[in-house]
Design a protein around this motif. Structure first.
Motif, PDB file in Angstrom:
ATOM      1  N   ILE A 249       4.298   2.104   1.984  1.00  0.00           N
ATOM      2  CA  ILE A 249       5.496   2.648   1.328  1.00  0.00           C
ATOM      3  C   ILE A 249       5.913   4.128   1.868  1.00  0.00           C
ATOM      4  O   ILE A 249       7.196   4.163   1.951  1.00  0.00           O
ATOM      5  N   SER A 250       4.864   4.915   2.333  1.00  0.00           N
ATOM      6  CA  SER A 250       5.111   6.093   2.872  1.00  0.00           C
ATOM      7  C   SER A 250       6.089   5.816   4.201  1.00  0.00           C
ATOM      8  O   SER A 250       7.035   6.621   4.443  1.00  0.00           O
TER       9      SER A 250
ATOM     10  N   SER B  85       0.803  -1.231   0.018  1.00  0.00           N
ATOM     11  CA  SER B  85      -0.193   0.180  -0.056  1.00  0.00           C
ATOM     12  C   SER B  85       0.576   1.194   0.028  1.00  0.00           C
ATOM     13  O   SER B  85       1.826   1.249   0.358  1.00  0.00           O
ATOM     14  N   ASN B  86       0.271   2.336  -0.485  1.00  0.00           N
ATOM     15  CA  ASN B  86       1.123   3.485  -0.565  1.00  0.00           C
ATOM     16  C   ASN B  86       1.425   4.182   1.133  1.00  0.00           C
ATOM     17  O   ASN B  86       2.341   4.647   1.209  1.00  0.00           O
ATOM     18  N   ASP B  87       0.435   3.868   1.968  1.00  0.00           N
ATOM     19  CA  ASP B  87       0.793   4.024   3.249  1.00  0.00           C
ATOM     20  C   ASP B  87       1.920   3.173   3.866  1.00  0.00           C
ATOM     21  O   ASP B  87       2.754   4.078   4.426  1.00  0.00           O
TER      22      ASP B  87
END
Length: 77
Positions: free
Chosen positions: A38-39, A34-36
């Motif tokens: 990866i963040s 998920s983008n979260d």
């Protein structure tokens, strides 16, 4: 993804990339992350200590705070 974001010809090359903050998140391994998530990884790998997430900030990150964001899928190596 189960894969390290640092690649090198040998251990020394890999350690040099780590110290410089040079990493990659290839879609082949990271497309299902998920983008979260990866963040969070990017925040922890920030080479500038003034910009890097602190332990407390990491624990408060959206990805760790959202129980729906956690996956029970196995990590394939």
């Amino acid at each position: 993804s189960g894969k390290m974001p640092f690649y090198g010809r040998n251990d020394n090359a890999c350690l040099e990339m780590i110290s410089k903050g040079q990493y990659s998140l290839p879609p082949r391994e990271w497309s299902k992350v998920s983008n979260d998530a990866i963040s969070l990884v990017k925040g922890l790998l920030q080479p500038n200590p003034n910009k890097r997430l602190t332990a407390n900030a990491a624990l408060q990150h959206k990805w760790l705070q959202d129980p729906n964001a956690l996956s029970s899928a196995p990590i394939n190596n």
